[in-house]
Structure formats: C-alpha cells, structure tokens
Design a protein around this motif. Structure first.
Motif, PDB file in Angstrom:
ATOM      1  N   LEU A  69       0.845  -1.187   0.000  1.00 20.58           N
ATOM      2  CA  LEU A  69       0.000   0.000   0.000  1.00 20.58           C
ATOM      3  C   LEU A  69       0.879   1.235   0.000  1.00 20.58           C
ATOM      4  CD1 LEU A  69      -2.835   1.323   0.245  1.00 20.58           C
ATOM      5  CD2 LEU A  69      -2.473   1.289   2.743  1.00 20.58           C
ATOM      6  N   TYR A  70       0.754   2.020  -1.067  1.00 21.76           N
ATOM      7  CA  TYR A  70       1.412   3.325  -1.128  1.00 21.76           C
ATOM      8  C   TYR A  70       0.475   4.304  -0.426  1.00 21.76           C
ATOM      9  CZ  TYR A  70       4.476   0.930  -4.335  1.00 21.76           C
ATOM     10  OH  TYR A  70       5.357   0.027  -4.877  1.00 21.76           O
ATOM     11  N   ASP A  71       0.965   4.890   0.645  1.00 21.50           N
ATOM     12  CA  ASP A  71       0.115   5.408   1.701  1.00 21.50           C
ATOM     13  C   ASP A  71       0.621   6.774   2.157  1.00 21.50           C
ATOM     14  OD1 ASP A  71      -1.699   5.487   3.810  1.00 21.50           O
ATOM     15  OD2 ASP A  71      -0.780   3.870   4.951  1.00 21.50           O
ATOM     16  N   TYR A  72      -0.281   7.565   2.708  1.00 24.62           N
ATOM     17  CA  TYR A  72       0.101   8.763   3.460  1.00 24.62           C
ATOM     18  C   TYR A  72      -0.760   8.790   4.707  1.00 24.62           C
ATOM     19  CZ  TYR A  72       0.782  13.608   4.869  1.00 24.62           C
ATOM     20  OH  TYR A  72       1.064  14.736   5.592  1.00 24.62           O
ATOM     21  N   CYS A  73      -0.143   9.045   5.842  1.00 24.88           N
ATOM     22  CA  CYS A  73      -0.824   8.834   7.118  1.00 24.88           C
ATOM     23  C   CYS A  73      -2.126   9.615   7.244  1.00 24.88           C
ATOM     24  CB  CYS A  73       0.115   9.166   8.277  1.00 24.88           C
ATOM     25  SG  CYS A  73       0.791  10.849   8.277  1.00 24.88           S
ATOM     26  N   ARG A  74      -2.156  10.878   6.771  1.00 25.19           N
ATOM     27  CA  ARG A  74      -3.353  11.693   6.967  1.00 25.19           C
ATOM     28  C   ARG A  74      -4.245  11.780   5.727  1.00 25.19           C
ATOM     29  NH1 ARG A  74       0.317  14.697   9.910  1.00 25.19           N
ATOM     30  NH2 ARG A  74       0.569  16.252   8.262  1.00 25.19           N
ATOM     31  N   GLY A 118      -8.311  -8.727   7.013  1.00 25.90           N
ATOM     32  CA  GLY A 118      -7.242  -9.554   7.548  1.00 25.90           C
ATOM     33  C   GLY A 118      -6.099  -9.766   6.586  1.00 25.90           C
ATOM     34  N   VAL A 119      -5.852  -8.786   5.714  1.00 28.21           N
ATOM     35  CA  VAL A 119      -4.812  -8.904   4.692  1.00 28.21           C
ATOM     36  C   VAL A 119      -3.481  -8.416   5.263  1.00 28.21           C
ATOM     37  CG1 VAL A 119      -4.031  -8.080   2.443  1.00 28.21           C
ATOM     38  CG2 VAL A 119      -6.458  -8.596   2.821  1.00 28.21           C
ATOM     39  N   ASP A 120      -2.424  -9.192   5.071  1.00 22.65           N
ATOM     40  CA  ASP A 120      -1.075  -8.733   5.406  1.00 22.65           C
ATOM     41  C   ASP A 120      -0.588  -7.816   4.284  1.00 22.65           C
ATOM     42  OD1 ASP A 120      -0.858 -10.160   7.797  1.00 22.65           O
ATOM     43  OD2 ASP A 120      -0.224 -11.986   6.742  1.00 22.65           O
ATOM     44  N   TYR A 121      -0.128  -6.656   4.651  1.00 17.83           N
ATOM     45  CA  TYR A 121       0.332  -5.722   3.618  1.00 17.83           C
ATOM     46  C   TYR A 121       1.506  -4.913   4.130  1.00 17.83           C
ATOM     47  CZ  TYR A 121      -2.386  -2.131   6.141  1.00 17.83           C
ATOM     48  OH  TYR A 121      -2.886  -1.274   7.097  1.00 17.83           O
ATOM     49  N   GLN A 122       2.296  -4.460   3.177  1.00 13.67           N
ATOM     50  CA  GLN A 122       3.438  -3.596   3.464  1.00 13.67           C
ATOM     51  C   GLN A 122       3.061  -2.161   3.121  1.00 13.67           C
ATOM     52  OE1 GLN A 122       6.867  -4.528   1.080  1.00 13.67           O
ATOM     53  NE2 GLN A 122       7.893  -2.588   1.558  1.00 13.67           N
ATOM     54  N   GLN A 123       3.413  -1.236   3.992  1.00 13.51           N
ATOM     55  CA  GLN A 123       3.137   0.173   3.733  1.00 13.51           C
ATOM     56  C   GLN A 123       4.388   0.862   3.209  1.00 13.51           C
ATOM     57  OE1 GLN A 123       1.224   0.442   7.816  1.00 13.51           O
ATOM     58  NE2 GLN A 123       0.342   2.246   6.829  1.00 13.51           N
ATOM     59  N   VAL A 124       4.219   1.622   2.149  1.00 19.40           N
ATOM     60  CA  VAL A 124       5.274   2.487   1.631  1.00 19.40           C
ATOM     61  C   VAL A 124       4.778   3.921   1.757  1.00 19.40           C
ATOM     62  CG1 VAL A 124       6.660   3.137  -0.366  1.00 19.40           C
ATOM     63  CG2 VAL A 124       6.091   0.723   0.033  1.00 19.40           C
ATOM     64  N   PRO A 125       5.299   4.692   2.713  1.00 18.73           N
ATOM     65  CA  PRO A 125       4.814   6.060   2.910  1.00 18.73           C
ATOM     66  C   PRO A 125       5.179   6.955   1.725  1.00 18.73           C
ATOM     67  CG  PRO A 125       6.042   5.279   4.835  1.00 18.73           C
ATOM     68  CD  PRO A 125       6.302   4.303   3.736  1.00 18.73           C
ATOM     69  N   ILE A 126       4.205   7.738   1.295  1.00 14.02           N
ATOM     70  CA  ILE A 126       4.398   8.744   0.251  1.00 14.02           C
ATOM     71  C   ILE A 126       3.986  10.083   0.869  1.00 14.02           C
ATOM     72  CG2 ILE A 126       3.732   9.530  -2.050  1.00 14.02           C
ATOM     73  CD1 ILE A 126       5.233   6.890  -2.119  1.00 14.02           C
ATOM     74  N   ALA A 129      -5.794   1.568  12.075  1.00 11.01           N
ATOM     75  CA  ALA A 129      -5.641   2.356  10.847  1.00 11.01           C
ATOM     76  C   ALA A 129      -5.505   3.851  11.119  1.00 11.01           C
ATOM     77  CB  ALA A 129      -6.836   2.113   9.923  1.00 11.01           C
ATOM     78  N   HIS A 130      -5.607   4.258  12.372  1.00  7.11           N
ATOM     79  CA  HIS A 130      -5.609   5.682  12.722  1.00  7.11           C
ATOM     80  C   HIS A 130      -4.350   6.376  12.198  1.00  7.11           C
ATOM     81  CE1 HIS A 130      -5.648   9.352  15.155  1.00  7.11           C
ATOM     82  NE2 HIS A 130      -6.939   9.121  15.346  1.00  7.11           N
ATOM     83  N   PRO A 131      -4.480   7.573  11.667  1.00  9.99           N
ATOM     84  CA  PRO A 131      -3.318   8.288  11.105  1.00  9.99           C
ATOM     85  C   PRO A 131      -2.135   8.423  12.045  1.00  9.99           C
ATOM     86  CG  PRO A 131      -5.332   9.366  10.429  1.00  9.99           C
ATOM     87  CD  PRO A 131      -5.739   8.303  11.404  1.00  9.99           C
ATOM     88  N   ASP A 132      -2.383   8.613  13.326  1.00  5.82           N
ATOM     89  CA  ASP A 132      -1.290   8.817  14.278  1.00  5.82           C
ATOM     90  C   ASP A 132      -0.425   7.590  14.474  1.00  5.82           C
ATOM     91  OD1 ASP A 132      -2.246  11.367  14.618  1.00  5.82           O
ATOM     92  OD2 ASP A 132      -3.184  10.991  16.560  1.00  5.82           O
ATOM     93  N   LEU A 133      -0.899   6.419  14.026  1.00  2.00           N
ATOM     94  CA  LEU A 133      -0.165   5.170  14.219  1.00  2.00           C
ATOM     95  C   LEU A 133       0.570   4.712  12.963  1.00  2.00           C
ATOM     96  CD1 LEU A 133      -2.824   3.150  16.282  1.00  2.00           C
ATOM     97  CD2 LEU A 133      -0.957   4.591  17.130  1.00  2.00           C
ATOM     98  N   GLN A 134       0.546   5.535  11.920  1.00  2.00           N
ATOM     99  CA  GLN A 134       1.114   5.105  10.631  1.00  2.00           C
ATOM    100  C   GLN A 134       2.542   5.592  10.441  1.00  2.00           C
ATOM    101  OE1 GLN A 134      -0.952   2.913   9.348  1.00  2.00           O
ATOM    102  NE2 GLN A 134      -2.301   3.606  11.015  1.00  2.00           N
ATOM    103  N   PRO A 135       3.305   4.914   9.591  1.00  7.39           N
ATOM    104  CA  PRO A 135       4.651   5.405   9.254  1.00  7.39           C
ATOM    105  C   PRO A 135       4.586   6.822   8.691  1.00  7.39           C
ATOM    106  CG  PRO A 135       4.309   3.185   8.373  1.00  7.39           C
ATOM    107  CD  PRO A 135       2.977   3.653   8.898  1.00  7.39           C
TER     108      PRO A 135
END
Length: 210
Positions: free
Chosen positions: A3-8, A23-31, A202-208
């Motif tokens: 998941l190409y992701d941004y916390c907020r 219940g999916v295992d996924y890797q986060q790539v912060p953008i 999934a809360h934004p404060d807990l994301q990379p």
C-alpha cells in the motif's frame, strides 16, 4: 500486497481500514504529500494522477480508494464483508460512501486547500471557513440518512463500506475544528467504529511518517 500510503490521507485511511477488516497482510510504503513525493517520476509511473493510495497486488496496480475497497471485497469473499447481501442495501451503503467520497472529500483535500491558498490568495481563516462549510453541508445530509439507516454502525449493526468513509471524514472534521454536536448519529457511529481494532489500527497517528 503493498500500500502506497500517506498517514493523513483520508482516502488511504479508508483502504487501511478495509485491509485490516479483511485480515490482509500488507506492506506500507509512505508517500509524503507534504514533501511532494507523490509527484516524483517514480511514483507517477505507478499512479499518473499523483495521488494516494495505490495498492500493488502482484502484477496488479490499483488506484482510487473505492475501486480498491471493492476489489478487496470481491477478492477476499470469506473475510469480513463490506457490503450487505441484498442489492438494494448494497446500493444504500454505496450511496453513503459516495456522499463522502464524491461530494465532501474532493472539495477539502490537500491539493484543493493548497490551491486556495497559493493560487487564489485565500487566508488561513478563509480556508478553514471553506473546509467547514462543505463538511457541514455534507454532514447535514448524512446525519439525516443515518437517522433512517444506522444501528450500531452506519447501516444497521454490521460494519460496512459506509463506515470506512465516515470515520476518516470525521477525523478530518475534528482536525479543522468542526463542531459536531448537532450530528449525534455521526458521532455515535464514529465512536463505535473506533472501538474496533481494524479501525483503531488504521488511525493516522499510528502510521509510518505520522
């Protein structure tokens, strides 16, 4: 999955909830949208719009949160369902999700707010007024709809796609100082959702990158 992701990003927030519920295992790539990483040449090859989220599943690359959530619903049928079984009920849930996705969020996302300030010279106070106006207009309608549909969650007593869209929008409304006292159904459903691990994680404060 990646998941190409941004916390907020509220769109990415929706997808994180969906992945957790399924219940999916996924890797986060912060953008970082603030740093402009979504406009890098490398990222634009993945998503020519330069937006998040984007979801990589093997050779498949998907963009747009609603399409991603629907893909997860169809590709993980044995997990937590995001849509009811009845066709009419599914349409009602999609309608609530799209009220947020199509009528509130596009007017208040980061690129819109940046344009208001940098190109149109809008003050910070005027930007906040703009933001709150569209939140209140959308929430007025959503609150009325929920008075007919909500149980513990947006549609009866089961989590659905509508909740994945409501919770990030409430998070953003709180960030911009919206007063939500006159939206008891929205506030109650949001609080119920946040008690669930899939939403809390999934809360934004807990994301990379938070």
């Amino acid at each position: 999955m990646i998941l190409y992701d941004y916390c907020r990003s509220s769109a990415a927030y929706r997808v994180r909830i969906a992945l957790n519920l399924k219940g999916v295992d996924y890797q986060q790539v912060p953008i970082s949208l603030l740093a402009g990483e979504q406009r890098s040449a490398e990222y634009l090859q993945r998503n020519p719009q330069g937006l998040v989220p984007a979801l990589q599943d093997g050779e498949l690359l998907l963009t747009q949160s609603l399409a991603i959530c629907e893909y997860l619903e169809e590709s993980c049928p044995g997990a937590q369902p995001l849509l009811p079984e009845n066709a009419a009920d599914r349409a009602k849930v999609r309608s609530m999700a799209q009220l947020v996705a199509c009528d509130i969020h596009p007017l208040n996302n980061l690129r819109m707010l940046k344009y208001l300030v940098s190109e149109l010279g809008v003050s910070e106070a005027q930007k906040t007024q703009w933001y709150q106006h569209w939140i209140y207009q959308g929430f007025d309608a959503l609150e009325q709809i929920l008075s007919d549909t909500a149980g513990d969650y947006s549609f009866a007593d089961d989590v659905t796609l509508a909740d994945l869209y409501l919770v990030p929008q409430v998070f953003n409304a709180n960030r911009f100082g919206c007063i939500l006292d006159c939206y008891p159904n929205i506030v109650r459903v949001n609080e119920n959702c946040l008690k669930l691990k899939a939403f809390a994680d999934a809360h934004p404060d807990l994301q990379p990158g938070a």
